[in-house]
Design a protein around this motif. Structure first.
Motif, mmCIF file in Angstrom:
data_model
loop_
_atom_site.group_PDB
_atom_site.id
_atom_site.type_symbol
_atom_site.label_atom_id
_atom_site.label_comp_id
_atom_site.label_asym_id
_atom_site.label_seq_id
_atom_site.Cartn_x
_atom_site.Cartn_y
_atom_site.Cartn_z
ATOM 1 N N LYS A 5 6.229 12.402 -9.560
ATOM 2 C CA LYS A 5 7.165 11.284 -9.620
ATOM 3 C C LYS A 5 6.463 9.975 -9.320
ATOM 4 C CE LYS A 5 11.417 13.747 -8.586
ATOM 5 N NZ LYS A 5 12.569 13.839 -7.698
ATOM 6 N N THR A 6 5.549 10.001 -8.356
ATOM 7 C CA THR A 6 4.804 8.799 -8.010
ATOM 8 C C THR A 6 3.941 8.360 -9.181
ATOM 9 O OG1 THR A 6 4.765 9.490 -5.699
ATOM 10 C CG2 THR A 6 3.197 7.801 -6.355
ATOM 11 N N VAL A 42 9.644 -1.563 -7.095
ATOM 12 C CA VAL A 42 10.437 -0.387 -6.724
ATOM 13 C C VAL A 42 11.788 -0.812 -6.166
ATOM 14 C CG1 VAL A 42 10.583 1.549 -5.106
ATOM 15 C CG2 VAL A 42 8.479 1.146 -6.360
ATOM 16 N N ILE A 43 11.766 -1.815 -5.295
ATOM 17 C CA ILE A 43 13.002 -2.213 -4.615
ATOM 18 C C ILE A 43 13.936 -2.982 -5.545
ATOM 19 C CG2 ILE A 43 13.923 -3.660 -2.767
ATOM 20 C CD1 ILE A 43 11.371 -2.957 -1.178
ATOM 21 N N GLN A 88 11.764 7.842 -2.287
ATOM 22 C CA GLN A 88 10.579 7.219 -1.686
ATOM 23 C C GLN A 88 10.924 6.591 -0.337
ATOM 24 O OE1 GLN A 88 8.831 4.024 -3.924
ATOM 25 N NE2 GLN A 88 6.857 4.278 -2.921
ATOM 26 N N TRP A 89 12.076 5.930 -0.232
ATOM 27 C CA TRP A 89 12.465 5.340 1.053
ATOM 28 C C TRP A 89 12.740 6.421 2.085
ATOM 29 C CZ3 TRP A 89 11.828 0.760 3.011
ATOM 30 C CH2 TRP A 89 11.572 -0.298 2.157
ATOM 31 N N LEU A 93 10.910 6.677 5.690
ATOM 32 C CA LEU A 93 11.658 6.708 6.947
ATOM 33 C C LEU A 93 11.360 7.969 7.747
ATOM 34 C CD1 LEU A 93 15.097 5.267 5.796
ATOM 35 C CD2 LEU A 93 13.360 4.142 7.195
ATOM 36 N N GLU A 94 11.166 9.096 7.069
ATOM 37 C CA GLU A 94 10.812 10.331 7.773
ATOM 38 C C GLU A 94 9.433 10.217 8.411
ATOM 39 O OE1 GLU A 94 11.217 13.393 4.840
ATOM 40 O OE2 GLU A 94 13.395 13.453 5.029
#
Length: 147
Positions: A5-6, A42-43, A88-89, A93-94
């Protein structure tokens, strides 16, 4: 799978840059990091007004409806939220959460050591704590869980 995906996202980003060489020229001229440009892509997506600061001219095919709205509108917020890559976010965050957990446990070990008397600290280190569950894993301050 995440790597695929990246790679696909990077490929779409490169296509976007090929279609807008003025962004590439602006980034080179102003020594901007590509990671920052990629994060903006991305954002915000490809059709956000953030690209105007990179020298991208707004297309005349835009709806005149959007121009009549005030600078801050719920419609724009929803449009930005739709373009966010939640996977991705979530991964970011993880990672941050795991780092904070590791730091908290590391600081907690220092607090435990400072709360004990110096005379009792050697006795407590030799004998394991009996109140802990026998099958519980030892706390490692550098333990980061990988999903």
């Amino acid at each position: 799978m995440a790597e695929e995906k990246t790679n696909a996202a990077i490929g779409r980003f490169k296509t976007f840059l090929r279609n807008h060489p003025e962004i590439v020229a602006y980034v080179h001229k102003n020594d901007i990091k590509w990671r920052d440009v990629f994060d903006d892509w991305v954002i915000f997506g490809e059709s956000h007004e953030v690209w105007e600061k990179y020298g991208l001219k707004e297309k005349p095919s835009e709806d005149d409806d959007e121009k009549s709205h005030p600078a801050f509108s719920f419609h724009k917020v929803l449009k930005v939220v739709d373009n966010i890559d939640t996977k991705q976010w979530q991964e970011r965050l993880e990672t941050i959460s795991g780092a904070i957990t590791g730091i908290q446990s590391f600081i907690g070990q220092f607090r435990q050591n400072s709360d004990q008397d110096p005379q009792n600290s050697t006795n407590n280190q030799e004998q394991p704590n009996q109140t802990e569950h026998p099958s519980a894993p030892a706390q490692n301050p550098f333990f980061f869980r990988r999903d």
